[in-house]
Design an enzyme around this catalytic site. Structure first.
Site, PDB file in Angstrom:
ATOM      1  N   ARG A  71      -2.172   8.807   5.948  1.00 57.81           N
ATOM      2  CA  ARG A  71      -0.915   9.137   6.624  1.00 57.81           C
ATOM      3  C   ARG A  71      -0.451   8.021   7.544  1.00 57.81           C
ATOM      4  NH1 ARG A  71       0.244  14.672   7.095  1.00 57.81           N
ATOM      5  NH2 ARG A  71      -1.229  15.888   5.908  1.00 57.81           N
ATOM      6  N   LYS A 179     -19.455  15.377  -0.698  1.00 55.73           N
ATOM      7  CA  LYS A 179     -19.900  16.656  -0.188  1.00 55.73           C
ATOM      8  C   LYS A 179     -19.233  16.930   1.160  1.00 55.73           C
ATOM      9  CE  LYS A 179     -23.803  17.086   2.321  1.00 55.73           C
ATOM     10  NZ  LYS A 179     -23.806  16.568   3.694  1.00 55.73           N
ATOM     11  N   ASP A 208     -23.851  12.882  -4.281  1.00 50.70           N
ATOM     12  CA  ASP A 208     -24.911  13.224  -3.334  1.00 50.70           C
ATOM     13  C   ASP A 208     -25.550  11.877  -3.037  1.00 50.70           C
ATOM     14  OD1 ASP A 208     -27.513  13.681  -2.259  1.00 50.70           O
ATOM     15  OD2 ASP A 208     -27.252  15.774  -2.792  1.00 50.70           O
ATOM     16  N   HIS A 209     -25.251  11.312  -1.871  1.00 48.63           N
ATOM     17  CA  HIS A 209     -25.598   9.892  -1.697  1.00 48.63           C
ATOM     18  C   HIS A 209     -27.106   9.667  -1.722  1.00 48.63           C
ATOM     19  CE1 HIS A 209     -26.097  10.875   2.601  1.00 48.63           C
ATOM     20  NE2 HIS A 209     -26.806   9.772   2.682  1.00 48.63           N
ATOM     21  N   LYS A 213     -29.932   6.284  -3.440  1.00 44.75           N
ATOM     22  CA  LYS A 213     -30.947   5.509  -2.723  1.00 44.75           C
ATOM     23  C   LYS A 213     -31.976   4.975  -3.728  1.00 44.75           C
ATOM     24  CE  LYS A 213     -30.556   8.216   1.543  1.00 44.75           C
ATOM     25  NZ  LYS A 213     -30.220   7.400   2.694  1.00 44.75           N
ATOM     26  N   GLU A 247     -34.210  13.188  11.265  1.00 45.49           N
ATOM     27  CA  GLU A 247     -33.202  12.304  11.860  1.00 45.49           C
ATOM     28  C   GLU A 247     -33.405  12.296  13.367  1.00 45.49           C
ATOM     29  OE1 GLU A 247     -29.175  12.312   9.934  1.00 45.49           O
ATOM     30  OE2 GLU A 247     -29.730  14.388   9.667  1.00 45.49           O
ATOM     31  N   ASP A 266     -25.886  21.544   5.260  1.00 42.98           N
ATOM     32  CA  ASP A 266     -25.641  20.098   5.371  1.00 42.98           C
ATOM     33  C   ASP A 266     -26.676  19.281   4.601  1.00 42.98           C
ATOM     34  OD1 ASP A 266     -24.281  17.811   6.484  1.00 42.98           O
ATOM     35  OD2 ASP A 266     -25.945  17.574   7.890  1.00 42.98           O
ATOM     36  N   HIS A 271     -29.036  17.365  -0.551  1.00 43.89           N
ATOM     37  CA  HIS A 271     -29.996  16.255  -0.589  1.00 43.89           C
ATOM     38  C   HIS A 271     -31.429  16.727  -0.826  1.00 43.89           C
ATOM     39  CE1 HIS A 271     -26.572  14.210   0.940  1.00 43.89           C
ATOM     40  NE2 HIS A 271     -26.770  14.446   2.217  1.00 43.89           N
ATOM     41  N   LYS A 371     -32.167  17.484  13.067  1.00 43.24           N
ATOM     42  CA  LYS A 371     -31.583  16.439  13.907  1.00 43.24           C
ATOM     43  C   LYS A 371     -32.380  16.384  15.201  1.00 43.24           C
ATOM     44  CE  LYS A 371     -27.082  16.303  11.859  1.00 43.24           C
ATOM     45  NZ  LYS A 371     -27.238  15.116  11.006  1.00 43.24           N
TER      46      LYS A 371
HETATM   47  C1  BG6 Z   1     -25.147  13.543   5.342  1.00 38.46           C
HETATM   48  C2  BG6 Z   1     -25.161  14.631   6.354  1.00 38.46           C
HETATM   49  O1  BG6 Z   1     -24.884  14.053   4.061  1.00 38.46           O
HETATM   50  O2  BG6 Z   1     -26.423  12.897   5.329  1.00 38.46           O
HETATM   51  C3  BG6 Z   1     -25.498  14.102   7.720  1.00 38.46           C
HETATM   52  O3  BG6 Z   1     -23.886  15.269   6.385  1.00 38.46           O
HETATM   53  C4  BG6 Z   1     -26.785  13.315   7.677  1.00 38.46           C
HETATM   54  O4  BG6 Z   1     -25.582  15.138   8.683  1.00 38.46           O
HETATM   55  C5  BG6 Z   1     -26.762  12.295   6.556  1.00 38.46           C
HETATM   56  O5  BG6 Z   1     -26.954  12.680   8.922  1.00 38.46           O
HETATM   57  C6  BG6 Z   1     -28.109  11.632   6.387  1.00 38.46           C
HETATM   58  O6  BG6 Z   1     -27.989  10.574   5.487  1.00 38.46           O
HETATM   59  P1  BG6 Z   1     -28.970   9.319   5.555  1.00 38.46           P
HETATM   60  O7  BG6 Z   1     -28.614   8.496   4.367  1.00 38.46           O
HETATM   61  O8  BG6 Z   1     -28.719   8.643   6.860  1.00 38.46           O
HETATM   62  O9  BG6 Z   1     -30.365   9.889   5.488  1.00 38.46           O
END
Ligand code: BG6
Length: 521
Positions: A71, A179, A208-209, A213, A247, A266, A271, A371
């Site tokens: 935007r 996601k 799904d990142h 990895k 984390e 989350d 993941h 977290k």
């Molecule tokens: C994300 C979550 O998908 O993955 C976050 O929404 C999380 O809350 C993150 O911190 C963790 O990813 P990575 O690659 O740092 O382990």
């Protein structure tokens, strides 16, 4: 005299040497990569740095156009400055001015909204010009880097603007969806239905990142390229498996999203279930995307449901209270900006899970994520059964450590095998030692970021590392009874843990009740 062999010029690292001559498995045609939310945080931190690194590695097809959409009123020049800033701050490689000079002209910005039916018109005409000038074949990748509430409206506008030909035609169109896909099973189905109106499943890339990895991809190599492990990965030899994704960060600036999500939605629904599937799936008969994804789906479908009263026995949720991060005092979750002071959102979850199939019958899987734990570390540990209580393990008061295969996902990527060895000397004394592999010291360099691999796979049309619709919905189906049970329990006290500690005592009791203990990475 034999001639001396001509050696390659020395490279910095084994990783760099192995990359020499590496080409893409499939020819990748240049495309326009259209990023909705192009001036947002994900683009700034992840997508633009990933595209830059692909360019540096010679993997971004020449003439590809990267078109940010948002935007904000922004010129191409301003967008390039925004990208440069993101790359400077977040790229795994420092920005190289020469590489930047050749990358920057690929970047464009179009100001557009999706508020009304004509709002994508400026994007359409700009793309036509860019594609004509760059002699592009018209392939398009639409990246939804926008809040989930905008997924469906954006896709509908793409349809109205006639941007997408359904199917695998030429030129092709693909869509990347971030996601979270939905907040529950019903909303995930609604999003999937809306996208399926416009795109075929073969055109949809749900990210799904974790699957991008390197270490997660390596799980399959570790299991199926080594004859030592696969024969052991079953109920005959494995005592249990633990998956920890820890984390150290708190919720940060994401309270708006996280308050509605919590750790189960989350991290676990996506993941962590992916990690579980990778470590427990049957060997696929090929590396074809659907063959691999079929095997992973099979695992999710074999998970024993956790429903009703079983939720209290098998799942612990908790929230962090004030504590410390590396010696620095940090607030509790309820004191974080944007968080309801009475919030019941869980920032930690631990589960005991059973996979009801032949291979894993009777082997508990324990998972936890949170977290504000003591450090950022993700690890899967596969613990083998104890040796019989004879010979070196005869003394029940000092039992031998069982063998453990620890797969370190991040940081310090690698894996270790814990074994027992004799301490040198005249007496027979046994001591636990490690056979340890570190990516860093073996391959050197820095591994590509997850988003680099994933973007490249979308360009190449390889869906292996993306979530198929049935997988997303099966994962939601499995977590729903837990979420539903929690939603009923509005007054029960929520366990807590001080920031900087390894979760609540309830989670220790969950695993200790089975005679086992958490292994802290
Ligand atoms: C994300 C979550 O998908 O993955 C976050 O929404 C999380 O809350 C993150 O911190 C963790 O990813 P990575 O690659 O740092 O382990």
């Amino acid at each position: 005299m034999p001639e001396a062999p001509v050696l390659n010029p020395p490279k910095d690292s084994l990783f760099e040497q192995l990359k020499v001559g590496e080409t893409l498995p499939i020819a990748v045609e240049p495309a326009s990569i259209v990023i909705f939310g192009g001036a947002g945080d994900l683009a700034h931190r992840k997508l633009l740095p990933a595209l830059y690194n692909l360019h540096v590695d010679g993997l971004l097809p020449p003439r590809s156009a990267i078109v940010g959409v948002g935007r904000k009123a922004m010129t191409d020049e301003e967008y390039r400055a925004f990208a440069k800033d993101g790359i400077t701050q977040f790229s795994r490689r420092p920005l190289d001015e020469h590489a930047w000079e050749t990358f920057a002209p690929n970047l464009f910005f179009v100001t557009a909204s999706i508020d009304d039916d004509a709002s994508l018109a400026p994007l359409g005409s700009r793309l036509d010009v860019i594609e004509h000038e760059r002699e592009l074949p018209g392939h398009r990748i639409y990246y939804l880097a926008v809040p989930p509430s905008l997924f469906v409206p954006t896709v509908k506008q793409l349809q109205r603007a006639r941007f997408v030909a359904k199917g695998q035609g030429h030129p092709w169109a693909r869509i990347i969806v971030e996601k979270p896909i939905g907040h529950d099973l019903d909303s995930a189905r609604a999003i999937n239905d809306a996208i399926a109106d416009v795109f075929d499943e073969r055109q949809i890339y749900r990210i799904d990142h974790y699957l991008g990895k390197e270490t997660v991809q390596n799980i399959l190599v570790l299991r199926f390229a080594n004859s030592i492990f696969e024969p052991l990965f079953n109920q005959k030899y494995i005592d249990h498996v633990q998956i920890t994704v820890a984390e150290s960060e708190g919720v940060g600036t994401r309270a708006g999203y996280y308050e509605q999500a919590g750790a189960l939605r989350d991290m676990v629904q996506n993941h962590m279930l992916q990690l579980l599937a990778m470590v427990s799936m049957e060997p696929p008969h090929s590396l074809d995307a659907d063959v691999v994804r079929d095997e992973k789906l099979e695992v999710i479908q074999s998970l024993r449901p956790i429903e009703g009263r079983a939720v209290a026995d098998c799942v612990v949720r908790a929230q962090y209270t004030a504590g410390f991060d590396m010696g620095r005092p940090v607030p509790g979750y309820r004191e974080e900006p944007g968080v309801d002071p009475n919030s019941r959102t869980e920032t930690y979850v631990a589960l005991q899970i059973w996979i009801d199939n032949w291979r894993w019958a009777g082997v508990p899987f324990f998972m936890r994520t949170g977290k504000r734990l003591p450090k950022r570390a993700s690890e899967i540990s596969v613990q083998l059964k104890e040796v019989p209580p004879i010979l070196f393990n005869a003394n029940r008061s000092s039992k031998l450590d069982p063998n453990v295969l620890s797969i370190r996902i991040q940081p310090d990527e690698g894996f270790a095998l814990g074994i027992s060895s004799k301490i040198p000397g005249p007496r027979v004394r046994v001591y636990p030692v490690q056979m340890d592999f570190h990516y860093g010291s073996t391959f050197g360099g820095t591994s590509p970021e997850a988003y680099e691999r994933l973007l490249l796979d979308v360009m190449a049309g390889d869906q292996t590392l993306f979530m198929r619709r049935d997988m997303v919905e099966a994962a939601w189906q499995w977590v729903m009874p837990i979420l539903n049970r929690w939603a009923e329990q509005t007054t029960e006290p929520l366990p807590t843990y001080p920031a900087g500690e390894w979760g609540p005592p309830e989670a220790d009791r969950l695993i200790e009740a089975t005679g086992r203990r958490w292994r802290n990475p």
